[in-house]
Design a protein around this motif. Structure first.
Motif, PDB file in Angstrom:
ATOM      1  N   ASP A  77       0.743  -1.095  -0.048  1.00 11.03           N
ATOM      2  CA  ASP A  77       0.007   0.115  -0.201  1.00 11.03           C
ATOM      3  C   ASP A  77       0.979   1.176  -0.105  1.00 11.03           C
ATOM      4  O   ASP A  77       0.641   2.158  -0.877  1.00 11.03           O
ATOM      5  N   GLU A  78       1.901   1.229   0.885  1.00 17.96           N
ATOM      6  CA  GLU A  78       2.900   2.489   0.848  1.00 17.96           C
ATOM      7  C   GLU A  78       3.609   2.407  -0.573  1.00 17.96           C
ATOM      8  O   GLU A  78       3.765   3.657  -0.842  1.00 17.96           O
ATOM      9  N   THR A  79       4.109   1.304  -1.117  1.00 16.80           N
ATOM     10  CA  THR A  79       4.817   1.462  -2.299  1.00 16.80           C
ATOM     11  C   THR A  79       3.997   2.221  -3.245  1.00 16.80           C
ATOM     12  O   THR A  79       4.585   3.070  -4.093  1.00 16.80           O
ATOM     13  N   TYR A  80       2.727   1.570  -3.633  1.00 17.71           N
ATOM     14  CA  TYR A  80       2.041   2.012  -4.945  1.00 17.71           C
ATOM     15  C   TYR A  80       1.268   3.164  -4.668  1.00 17.71           C
ATOM     16  O   TYR A  80       0.671   3.884  -5.551  1.00 17.71           O
ATOM     17  N   GLY A  81       1.197   3.740  -3.193  1.00 18.87           N
ATOM     18  CA  GLY A  81       0.122   4.729  -2.864  1.00 18.87           C
ATOM     19  C   GLY A  81       0.929   5.894  -3.349  1.00 18.87           C
ATOM     20  O   GLY A  81       0.239   7.065  -3.307  1.00 18.87           O
ATOM     21  N   VAL A  82       2.152   6.081  -3.475  1.00 22.07           N
ATOM     22  CA  VAL A  82       2.905   7.285  -3.968  1.00 22.07           C
ATOM     23  C   VAL A  82       3.148   7.482  -5.319  1.00 22.07           C
ATOM     24  O   VAL A  82       3.445   8.575  -5.884  1.00 22.07           O
ATOM     25  N   PHE A  83       2.370   6.674  -6.156  1.00 23.77           N
ATOM     26  CA  PHE A  83       2.403   6.564  -7.690  1.00 23.77           C
ATOM     27  C   PHE A  83       1.472   7.945  -8.009  1.00 23.77           C
ATOM     28  O   PHE A  83       0.369   7.855  -7.413  1.00 23.77           O
ATOM     29  N   ALA A  84       1.494   8.425  -9.113  1.00 27.85           N
ATOM     30  CA  ALA A  84       0.949   9.695  -9.642  1.00 27.85           C
ATOM     31  C   ALA A  84      -0.301   9.454 -10.170  1.00 27.85           C
ATOM     32  O   ALA A  84      -1.096  10.357 -10.838  1.00 27.85           O
ATOM     33  N   HIS A  85      -0.666   8.250 -10.546  1.00 25.20           N
ATOM     34  CA  HIS A  85      -1.836   7.890 -11.263  1.00 25.20           C
ATOM     35  C   HIS A  85      -2.504   6.824 -10.461  1.00 25.20           C
ATOM     36  O   HIS A  85      -1.897   5.680  -9.909  1.00 25.20           O
ATOM     37  N   LYS A  86      -3.908   6.896 -10.140  1.00 25.67           N
ATOM     38  CA  LYS A  86      -4.473   6.004  -9.369  1.00 25.67           C
ATOM     39  C   LYS A  86      -4.601   4.574  -9.786  1.00 25.67           C
ATOM     40  O   LYS A  86      -4.612   3.601  -9.106  1.00 25.67           O
ATOM     41  N   ALA A  87      -4.450   4.462 -11.059  1.00 24.71           N
ATOM     42  CA  ALA A  87      -4.331   3.113 -11.747  1.00 24.71           C
ATOM     43  C   ALA A  87      -2.900   2.447 -11.637  1.00 24.71           C
ATOM     44  O   ALA A  87      -2.802   1.257 -11.949  1.00 24.71           O
ATOM     45  N   VAL A  88      -2.048   3.356 -11.118  1.00 26.92           N
ATOM     46  CA  VAL A  88      -0.496   2.916 -11.070  1.00 26.92           C
ATOM     47  C   VAL A  88       0.035   2.601 -12.440  1.00 26.92           C
ATOM     48  O   VAL A  88       1.258   3.120 -12.719  1.00 26.92           O
ATOM     49  N   VAL A 100      -0.046   0.931 -25.138  1.00 19.99           N
ATOM     50  CA  VAL A 100       1.283   1.248 -24.108  1.00 19.99           C
ATOM     51  C   VAL A 100       0.699   1.347 -22.707  1.00 19.99           C
ATOM     52  O   VAL A 100      -0.212   1.992 -22.306  1.00 19.99           O
ATOM     53  N   MET A 101       1.337   0.390 -22.041  1.00 22.94           N
ATOM     54  CA  MET A 101       1.210   0.437 -20.350  1.00 22.94           C
ATOM     55  C   MET A 101       2.383   1.333 -19.874  1.00 22.94           C
ATOM     56  O   MET A 101       3.436   1.140 -19.949  1.00 22.94           O
ATOM     57  N   GLU A 102       1.794   2.490 -19.208  1.00 19.80           N
ATOM     58  CA  GLU A 102       2.721   3.382 -18.623  1.00 19.80           C
ATOM     59  C   GLU A 102       3.232   3.196 -17.243  1.00 19.80           C
ATOM     60  O   GLU A 102       2.427   3.020 -16.291  1.00 19.80           O
ATOM     61  N   LEU A 103       4.514   2.687 -17.323  1.00 14.07           N
ATOM     62  CA  LEU A 103       5.121   2.272 -16.206  1.00 14.07           C
ATOM     63  C   LEU A 103       5.916   3.244 -15.594  1.00 14.07           C
ATOM     64  O   LEU A 103       6.815   3.213 -14.804  1.00 14.07           O
ATOM     65  N   PHE A 104       5.876   4.612 -15.559  1.00 14.79           N
ATOM     66  CA  PHE A 104       6.472   5.673 -15.386  1.00 14.79           C
ATOM     67  C   PHE A 104       5.802   6.808 -14.481  1.00 14.79           C
ATOM     68  O   PHE A 104       6.101   7.885 -14.533  1.00 14.79           O
ATOM     69  N   ARG A 105       4.936   6.201 -13.952  1.00 16.75           N
ATOM     70  CA  ARG A 105       3.998   7.137 -13.036  1.00 16.75           C
ATOM     71  C   ARG A 105       4.494   7.282 -11.569  1.00 16.75           C
ATOM     72  O   ARG A 105       3.833   7.967 -10.636  1.00 16.75           O
ATOM     73  N   GLY A 106       5.658   6.562 -11.212  1.00 13.54           N
ATOM     74  CA  GLY A 106       6.375   6.533  -9.891  1.00 13.54           C
ATOM     75  C   GLY A 106       7.364   7.733  -9.604  1.00 13.54           C
ATOM     76  O   GLY A 106       7.313   8.590 -10.435  1.00 13.54           O
ATOM     77  N   PRO A 107       7.777   7.927  -8.684  1.00  7.86           N
ATOM     78  CA  PRO A 107       8.571   9.104  -8.126  1.00  7.86           C
ATOM     79  C   PRO A 107       9.733   9.284  -9.163  1.00  7.86           C
ATOM     80  O   PRO A 107      10.091  10.652  -9.114  1.00  7.86           O
ATOM     81  N   THR A 108      10.317   8.598  -9.483  1.00  9.15           N
ATOM     82  CA  THR A 108      11.428   8.629 -10.550  1.00  9.15           C
ATOM     83  C   THR A 108      11.127   8.332 -12.083  1.00  9.15           C
ATOM     84  O   THR A 108      12.025   8.491 -12.851  1.00  9.15           O
ATOM     85  N   LEU A 109      10.003   8.357 -12.581  1.00  8.34           N
ATOM     86  CA  LEU A 109       9.426   8.246 -13.714  1.00  8.34           C
ATOM     87  C   LEU A 109      10.066   7.259 -14.645  1.00  8.34           C
ATOM     88  O   LEU A 109      10.143   7.492 -15.891  1.00  8.34           O
ATOM     89  N   ALA A 110      10.105   6.185 -14.070  1.00  7.76           N
ATOM     90  CA  ALA A 110      10.705   5.069 -14.771  1.00  7.76           C
ATOM     91  C   ALA A 110      10.282   3.762 -14.095  1.00  7.76           C
ATOM     92  O   ALA A 110       9.560   3.599 -13.030  1.00  7.76           O
ATOM     93  N   PHE A 111      10.285   2.662 -14.999  1.00  4.60           N
ATOM     94  CA  PHE A 111       9.657   1.402 -14.485  1.00  4.60           C
ATOM     95  C   PHE A 111      10.324   0.784 -13.322  1.00  4.60           C
ATOM     96  O   PHE A 111       9.621  -0.143 -12.653  1.00  4.60           O
ATOM     97  N   LYS A 112      11.516   1.275 -13.009  1.00  2.23           N
ATOM     98  CA  LYS A 112      12.328   0.775 -11.978  1.00  2.23           C
ATOM     99  C   LYS A 112      11.381   0.870 -10.764  1.00  2.23           C
ATOM    100  O   LYS A 112      11.759   0.257  -9.679  1.00  2.23           O
ATOM    101  N   ASP A 113      10.430   1.908 -10.834  1.00  2.00           N
ATOM    102  CA  ASP A 113      10.077   2.324  -9.316  1.00  2.00           C
ATOM    103  C   ASP A 113       8.966   1.255  -8.781  1.00  2.00           C
ATOM    104  O   ASP A 113       8.797   0.940  -7.482  1.00  2.00           O
TER     105      ASP A 113
END
Length: 466
Positions: A77-88, A100-113
């Protein structure tokens, strides 16, 4: 669940030890002794779950017995709660049955998040329980470093040292690493390429005597099983959003180190209907040359507009080779020892078995730019260069137009303004609000020669209790 090495000579470990060990002592990579398998009925029952709920269902079998259910749910919950899109991990449609599946909505804008935000929490949880301190040593071709630093910077039991190739990552990628303040954060720019950085990390894990027995190394690169584990989830998410598991899916994955696409391979083995996986590479095309012609041969590494894929030694490919060789660790060891000396091939029937699922393509810089421009002109949708390679490879390799083709969108285009300009587009992609002042922040990093001893001496002298 127990984990074994791809080279067959290391003892089996539980999840906590695998998390902290990274590379196995025999030089191999850890994989689960057996995989959980989900029925179509089980997967169908996950429709409508939040991302963190789905992540729990997919991942908990890998950590069960090591982390209590309640604690693991809280981490997710904490990990994916900080992503900028509700769908993650939202899906964007480009064309008929093409996504395209957008995997760059995390804190550093890359799928590694997706993996590294979780990895930092897992490390801190396990280390706190053990009252232990570790030194993280990792190599990055661009995105892993910033995601690892962001994921671990608040960890009380960690010092983190990230190696990146000097002047071979984009300015945004570099600044995302070097502007994060913290006494436990150390950035090292190596006068070499990513493969040099990765080699130093592997060599250091193999012989940790430079730490004087006072601490141990932990891994954040995708050699760490927890990275792969977390990436399996979004394959299930994409499938469920587009009618799975009652229809099969195809995925195109921009990849250099083979971790992200290996997660898709595992998703299929765990029961998700996947009919095709496309390995999308740039000019550093060792994976494409193997998958298209059964020849694994290292060439000189080239600098491209897609720097996160400027990799010639794909570490996670060893995990696939382990499966292709019937989980025979001795055979994998022999093959990779021979590969270090020259070109190698595998038995034709093993290669043909891999080709039933995998296709591949190599996309040069010019075609990457053409794809960025074409997709923008058609849809007013901006691709970063890595995702553009994925889209082009998907279109070139697609087997069945009736099967949804999903390209993994691995990074935000604002991280690669030079590629956008090279595509002939006059627009300048803007960084999100939380990074708007990135170019004004103070940078901190140390430039070192391409010498493992110099790097090890720096680490030995700068971790917290040195």
């Amino acid at each position: 669940m127990r984990y074994i090495s791809t080279r067959g000579e290391a003892p089996a470990l539980g999840f906590e030890d695998v998390l902290l060990t990274g590379l196995a002592p025999d030089g191999g990579l850890y994989v689960p002794e057996s995989l959980p398998h989900f029925s179509l009925e089980e997967i169908r029952g996950w429709r409508g779950l939040s991302y963190s709920e789905l992540a729990f269902n997919v991942m908990y079998p890998f950590v069960e017995g090591a982390i209590p259910e309640h604690d693991f749910r809280k981490m997710l919950d904490e990990t994916y709660g900080v992503f900028a899109h509700k769908a993650v991990a939202p899906l964007v449609q480009l064309d008929t049955n093409e996504w395209v599946m957008e995997l760059f909505r995390g804190p550093t804008l890359a799928f590694k998040d997706f993996a590294l935000q979780l990895l930092g929490r897992l490390l801190d949880y396990v280390l706190a329980a053990r009252d232990q301190h570790v030194v993280i040593m990792g190599a990055t071709s661009g995105d892993t470093g910033s995601a690892a630093i962001e994921g671990c910077r608040r960890c009380e039991h960690v010092d983190i040292f990230i190696l990146h190739p000097y002047e071979r990552v984009s300015e945004v990628q570099r600044r995302q690493m070097t502007t994060v303040q913290g006494d436990n954060i150390h950035n090292i720019a190596v006068r070499g390429n990513f493969d040099d950085c990765q080699r130093m990390v592997k060599e250091s894990f193999g012989n940790q005597s430079f730490l004087g027995g006072k601490t141990q190394l932990a891994a954040v690169n995708s050699i760490n099983w927890a990275r792969i584990m977390a990436q399996i989830v979004y394959y299930f998410q994409a499938s469920l959003a587009l009618g799975g598991p009652d229809r099969s899916m195809a995925f195109s994955v921009p990849t250099g180190n083979f971790g992200d696409i290996f997660a898709g391979y595992l998703a299929r083995k765990m029961g998700l209907p996947v009919s095709q996986l496309v390995i999308a590479t740039n000019r550093n095309d060792i994976l494409h040359r193997f998958m298209s012609g059964n020849k694994y041969e290292q060439h000189k590494l080239e600098h491209t507009l897609s720097p996160s894929m400027d990799i010639m030694v794909s570490s996670n490919f060893e995990r696939l080779l382990f499966d292709l060789h019937g989980r025979d660790g001795a055979a994998v060891r022999e093959l990779l020892e021979n590969a270090a000396k020259g070109p190698v091939s595998i038995a034709d029937y093993r290669w043909k078995h891999a080709r039933k699922l995998f296709d591949s393509d190599a996309v040069d810089d010019r075609t990457t730019c053409d794809t960025i421009r074409e997709v923008y002109e058609q849809n007013e949708y901006l691709l970063d260069p890595h995702t553009a390679i994925g889209v082009r490879a998907a279109r070139n390799c697609r087997r069945d137009p009736a099967v949804p083709m999903i390209t993994l969108g691995t990074a935000h285009p604002a991280k690669f303004p030079d590629a956008i300009a090279a595509a002939g587009l006059s627009i300048k992609p803007q960084l999100p609000a939380h990074m708007a002042d990135l170019f004004e922040r103070e940078e901190r990093y140390t430039v070192l020669d391409n010498d493992v001893t110099a790097v090890q001496e720096f680490i030995a002298g700068h971790w917290k209790n040195a």
